[in-house]
Design a protein around this motif. Structure first.
Motif, PDB file in Angstrom:
ATOM      1  N   ALA A   1      -4.748   9.511  -1.334  1.00  0.00           N
ATOM      2  CA  ALA A   1      -3.511   8.769  -1.592  1.00  0.00           C
ATOM      3  C   ALA A   1      -2.398   9.237  -0.664  1.00  0.00           C
ATOM      4  O   ALA A   1      -1.607   8.423  -0.156  1.00  0.00           O
ATOM      5  CB  ALA A   1      -3.092   8.940  -3.060  1.00  0.00           C
TER       6      ALA A   1
ATOM      7  N   SER B   1       0.553   9.292  -5.851  1.00  0.00           N
ATOM      8  CA  SER B   1       0.636  10.684  -5.390  1.00  0.00           C
ATOM      9  C   SER B   1       1.955  11.362  -5.735  1.00  0.00           C
ATOM     10  O   SER B   1       2.136  12.544  -5.426  1.00  0.00           O
ATOM     11  CB  SER B   1       0.425  10.740  -3.869  1.00  0.00           C
ATOM     12  OG  SER B   1       1.411   9.982  -3.182  1.00  0.00           O
TER      13      SER B   1
ATOM     14  N   ILE C   1      -3.000   7.768   2.822  1.00  0.00           N
ATOM     15  CA  ILE C   1      -2.605   6.358   2.857  1.00  0.00           C
ATOM     16  C   ILE C   1      -1.085   6.233   2.888  1.00  0.00           C
ATOM     17  O   ILE C   1      -0.514   5.446   3.656  1.00  0.00           O
ATOM     18  CB  ILE C   1      -3.191   5.604   1.647  1.00  0.00           C
ATOM     19  CG1 ILE C   1      -4.712   5.552   1.748  1.00  0.00           C
ATOM     20  CG2 ILE C   1      -2.622   4.183   1.571  1.00  0.00           C
ATOM     21  CD1 ILE C   1      -5.387   4.992   0.512  1.00  0.00           C
ATOM     22  N   PHE C   2      -0.410   7.020   2.064  1.00  0.00           N
ATOM     23  CA  PHE C   2       1.054   7.017   2.023  1.00  0.00           C
ATOM     24  C   PHE C   2       1.633   7.358   3.397  1.00  0.00           C
ATOM     25  O   PHE C   2       2.563   6.704   3.883  1.00  0.00           O
ATOM     26  CB  PHE C   2       1.534   8.022   0.974  1.00  0.00           C
ATOM     27  CG  PHE C   2       3.019   8.213   0.919  1.00  0.00           C
ATOM     28  CD1 PHE C   2       3.839   7.235   0.390  1.00  0.00           C
ATOM     29  CD2 PHE C   2       3.599   9.373   1.411  1.00  0.00           C
ATOM     30  CE1 PHE C   2       5.224   7.404   0.339  1.00  0.00           C
ATOM     31  CE2 PHE C   2       4.969   9.558   1.364  1.00  0.00           C
ATOM     32  CZ  PHE C   2       5.784   8.567   0.831  1.00  0.00           C
TER      33      PHE C   2
ATOM     34  N   SER D   1       0.438   3.911  -3.073  1.00  0.00           N
ATOM     35  CA  SER D   1       0.018   5.285  -2.768  1.00  0.00           C
ATOM     36  C   SER D   1       1.115   6.277  -3.139  1.00  0.00           C
ATOM     37  O   SER D   1       0.831   7.398  -3.588  1.00  0.00           O
ATOM     38  CB  SER D   1      -0.362   5.417  -1.293  1.00  0.00           C
ATOM     39  OG  SER D   1       0.733   5.084  -0.451  1.00  0.00           O
TER      40      SER D   1
ATOM     41  N   TRP E   1       0.821  -1.212   0.000  1.00  0.00           N
ATOM     42  CA  TRP E   1       0.000   0.000   0.000  1.00  0.00           C
ATOM     43  C   TRP E   1       0.858   1.266   0.000  1.00  0.00           C
ATOM     44  O   TRP E   1       0.469   2.288  -0.583  1.00  0.00           O
ATOM     45  CB  TRP E   1      -0.938  -0.002   1.214  1.00  0.00           C
ATOM     46  CG  TRP E   1      -2.104  -0.911   1.020  1.00  0.00           C
ATOM     47  CD1 TRP E   1      -2.260  -2.182   1.496  1.00  0.00           C
ATOM     48  CD2 TRP E   1      -3.275  -0.622   0.241  1.00  0.00           C
ATOM     49  NE1 TRP E   1      -3.458  -2.705   1.082  1.00  0.00           N
ATOM     50  CE2 TRP E   1      -4.108  -1.769   0.313  1.00  0.00           C
ATOM     51  CE3 TRP E   1      -3.712   0.473  -0.485  1.00  0.00           C
ATOM     52  CZ2 TRP E   1      -5.340  -1.837  -0.326  1.00  0.00           C
ATOM     53  CZ3 TRP E   1      -4.946   0.418  -1.125  1.00  0.00           C
ATOM     54  CH2 TRP E   1      -5.745  -0.733  -1.037  1.00  0.00           C
TER      55      TRP E   1
END
Length: 221
Positions: free
Chosen positions: A179, A41, A182-183, A37, A33
């Motif tokens: 994104a 992004s 999440i990053f 991400s 993930w």
């Protein structure tokens, strides 16, 4: 001589193995993930970071507005049809006027509110990095279209702010922001999993929190 292994020893051996398997599973998920991400992004984050600097120094970056003015005349049959358009309204321009403006001036009036009076129809056409407007004289059909641009940096700064950028860019900012969240969160989780072997992890995270808090408390009034 055979060595006898008790059941308690077997269970204790399985516990670290299970914990290691869980750790490996979460590491794999978080790395997946995190890089997805990051990929989604990457360009947006670079754009918003650079425009964060240009916005912060907007007063120091020179910008010379470029103004262009175009005149045209709407055909008499179309001018006559304007009699059916209300004398005072903020409704968008009629469809025939939208088509004519697109063909004659390459100006998109669709769904744009007007400032209509008995004398003229005025349409504001704001855009990233500039402004524009168009007026139409209801009696003569004379049209004036004026466009002001302030350069690439102003354009990118307005994209950063989402100013007059349209619906698609509005949703892009939302998706990009998700994104980035999440990053960031997967990065934090990876820090947590690796913190035991990297003693400087939490002090650095704490510093990243402490610096803006101190600046806000001491220097922003």
């Amino acid at each position: 001589m055979n060595k006898v292994v008790s059941s308690s020893q077997t269970v204790s051996a399985r516990v670290p193995a299970a914990a290691s398997a869980r750790r490996s599973f979460w590491l794999k998920q978080l790395h997946t993930w995190h890089w997805i991400s990051a990929a989604l992004s990457l360009v947006g984050m670079l754009l918003f970071a650079i425009t964060g600097i240009t916005l912060n120094h907007a007063g120091s970056i020179p910008a010379t507005p470029v103004v262009t003015e175009t005149t045209a005349e709407m055909p008499a049959p179309l001018v006559a049809r304007l009699a059916d358009f209300p004398e005072e309204t903020t409704d968008p321009a009629p469809e025939f006027m939208v088509r004519w403006a697109k063909d004659a001036l390459d100006v998109d009036l669709a769904k744009k509110p007007t400032e209509t009076t008995p004398e003229e129809i005025y349409v504001a056409l704001p855009m990233p990095g500039g402004d524009a407007w168009m007026t139409l004289d209801r009696a003569t059909g004379e049209v004036v279209y004026e466009k002001t641009t302030r350069g690439a940096i102003a354009y990118l700064n307005d994209l950063h702010k989402g100013r007059n950028s349209g619906t698609v860019w509005f949703w892009f900012i939302d998706v990009f922001a998700v994104a980035c969240v999440i990053f960031t969160l997967t990065g934090l989780a990876l820090v947590w999993l690796h913190a035991r072997s990297r003693p400087s992890s939490w002090p650095l995270v704490g510093l990243g929190l402490l610096v803006p808090v101190i600046i806000a408390l001491l220097f922003i009034h």
